[in-house]
Enzyme design. Sequence first.
Site, PDB file in Angstrom:
ATOM      1  N   ASP A 119       0.833  -1.059   0.024  1.00  0.00           N
ATOM      2  CA  ASP A 119      -0.147   0.164   0.023  1.00  0.00           C
ATOM      3  C   ASP A 119       0.873   1.251  -0.040  1.00  0.00           C
ATOM      4  O   ASP A 119       1.999   1.455   0.223  1.00  0.00           O
ATOM      5  CB  ASP A 119      -0.704  -0.105   1.180  1.00  0.00           C
TER       6      ASP A 119
ATOM      7  N   LYS B 282      -3.841   2.967  -2.940  1.00  0.00           N
ATOM      8  CA  LYS B 282      -4.971   3.890  -3.565  1.00  0.00           C
ATOM      9  C   LYS B 282      -5.048   5.076  -2.775  1.00  0.00           C
ATOM     10  O   LYS B 282      -5.879   5.409  -2.171  1.00  0.00           O
ATOM     11  CB  LYS B 282      -6.420   3.062  -3.799  1.00  0.00           C
TER      12      LYS B 282
ATOM     13  N   MET C  19      -7.763  10.185   8.736  1.00  0.00           N
ATOM     14  CA  MET C  19      -8.331  10.556   7.227  1.00  0.00           C
ATOM     15  C   MET C  19      -8.945  12.162   7.579  1.00  0.00           C
ATOM     16  O   MET C  19     -10.252  12.148   6.799  1.00  0.00           O
ATOM     17  CB  MET C  19      -9.120   9.373   6.766  1.00  0.00           C
TER      18      MET C  19
HETATM   19  C1  LIG Z   1      -6.824   4.266   5.189  1.00  0.00           C
HETATM   20  S1  LIG Z   1      -6.194   4.589   6.762  1.00  0.00           S
HETATM   21  C2  LIG Z   1      -5.451   3.323   7.297  1.00  0.00           C
HETATM   22  C3  LIG Z   1      -5.057   3.049   8.696  1.00  0.00           C
HETATM   23  C4  LIG Z   1      -4.042   1.808   8.972  1.00  0.00           C
HETATM   24  N1  LIG Z   1      -4.686   0.742   8.884  1.00  0.00           N
HETATM   25  C5  LIG Z   1      -3.390   1.891  10.366  1.00  0.00           C
HETATM   26  O1  LIG Z   1      -3.805   1.206  11.159  1.00  0.00           O
HETATM   27  O2  LIG Z   1      -2.878   2.819  10.856  1.00  0.00           O
HETATM   28  C6  LIG Z   1      -5.186   5.802   6.614  1.00  0.00           C
HETATM   29  C7  LIG Z   1      -5.160   6.929   7.467  1.00  0.00           C
HETATM   30  O3  LIG Z   1      -4.172   6.479   8.576  1.00  0.00           O
HETATM   31  C8  LIG Z   1      -3.619   7.575   9.106  1.00  0.00           C
HETATM   32  N2  LIG Z   1      -2.167   7.355   9.269  1.00  0.00           N
HETATM   33  C9  LIG Z   1      -1.463   6.240   8.773  1.00  0.00           C
HETATM   34  N3  LIG Z   1      -0.118   6.257   9.015  1.00  0.00           N
HETATM   35  C10 LIG Z   1       0.068   7.472   9.286  1.00  0.00           C
HETATM   36  C11 LIG Z   1       1.384   8.090   9.896  1.00  0.00           C
HETATM   37  N4  LIG Z   1       2.313   7.636   9.967  1.00  0.00           N
HETATM   38  N5  LIG Z   1       1.027   9.484  10.396  1.00  0.00           N
HETATM   39  C12 LIG Z   1      -0.065  10.135  10.526  1.00  0.00           C
HETATM   40  N6  LIG Z   1      -1.040   9.467  10.249  1.00  0.00           N
HETATM   41  C13 LIG Z   1      -1.170   8.226   9.670  1.00  0.00           C
HETATM   42  C14 LIG Z   1      -3.861   8.707   8.278  1.00  0.00           C
HETATM   43  O4  LIG Z   1      -5.216   9.576   9.114  1.00  0.00           O
HETATM   44  C15 LIG Z   1      -4.226   8.427   7.077  1.00  0.00           C
HETATM   45  O5  LIG Z   1      -5.218   8.986   6.271  1.00  0.00           O
END
Ligand SMILES: C[S@@+](CC[C@H](N)C(=O)[O-])C[C@H]1O[C@@H](n2cnc3c(N)ncnc32)[C@H](O)[C@@H]1O
Length: 257
Positions: free
Chosen positions: A39, A61, A174
């Site tokens: 991803d 995506k 998000m």
């Molecule tokens: C589709 S979600 C997936 C989350 C993922 N499955 C998790 O458990 O971290 C994606 C969102 O996770 C958050 N996110 C993921 N990695 C991040 C990071 N390193 N720093 C800040 N926000 C993060 C953001 O809000 C981003 O838009």
Amino acid sequence: MKLNKNAKVSLVGAGPGAEDLITVRGLRILQNADVILYDALVSKELLLQIRTDIPKVYIGKRCGLHSHTQEEINELIVTYAFEFGHVVRLKGGDPFVFGRANEEIEYVESFGIPVSLVPGISSAIAVPSSQGIPMTKRGVSSSFWVMTATKRDGSFSQDLVYASKSSTTMVILMGVRKLNQIVDEVIKYRGKMTPIALIQNGTTENERCIVATLETIKKYIEAIRMELPGIIVIGDVVADHPSFFEEEVQRVLHSAY
Ligand SMILES: C[S@@+](CC[C@H](N)C(=O)[O-])C[C@H]1O[C@@H](n2cnc3c(N)ncnc32)[C@H](O)[C@@H]1O
């Protein structure tokens, strides 16, 4: 399609961002993959640690970048499993937190391909934690609520209102592009002095963090890079962040003149 007898899929959580925040099991499985489908939020440094002879295919995506639909992703996983054998489907954070893992599993299993799961450290907890913001704190917050601000159709989720009316620590994924609207909504139910943090690229060397109050956060909007992944944390626990004290001093100094 003919079932390759070695076809199998491991769904692995890559962790929140830093390459070494994947689990030991996750790393071991990656090193034994026949192909890795990853991803957008997966660490490039992590992929560089994996044997170079293992093909690594980007099937992310993320908005603004070349994207696949969820249906295309499901089909790609199955196609690669039949062609290569052991597919490791590598997803940011934990696959079951806003990760649509269940849809991928259901589709893959419908072809008789076995799926195994390796949880990951979710950004929802690890990103605030890496900034020293506790999710719960004795006498301050006895729960945390991980949510996204908007529903599938783009409208605001009622969960945002329910959480705002409680004293829970709100962890919003998000939500960066909707920061203004989120603040306008939450401030209706929580005091304007409620602490808020926005952490972007959490746990990586490009981590950025803004700490403010619901009243002052909007003055930072111009400085925020909307395309970066970010987590919004709202609640009194954010006052534990060292920069919150600085923000407060500035506010008091300015209000004195
Ligand atoms: C589709 S979600 C997936 C989350 C993922 N499955 C998790 O458990 O971290 C994606 C969102 O996770 C958050 N996110 C993921 N990695 C991040 C990071 N390193 N720093 C800040 N926000 C993060 C953001 O809000 C981003 O838009």
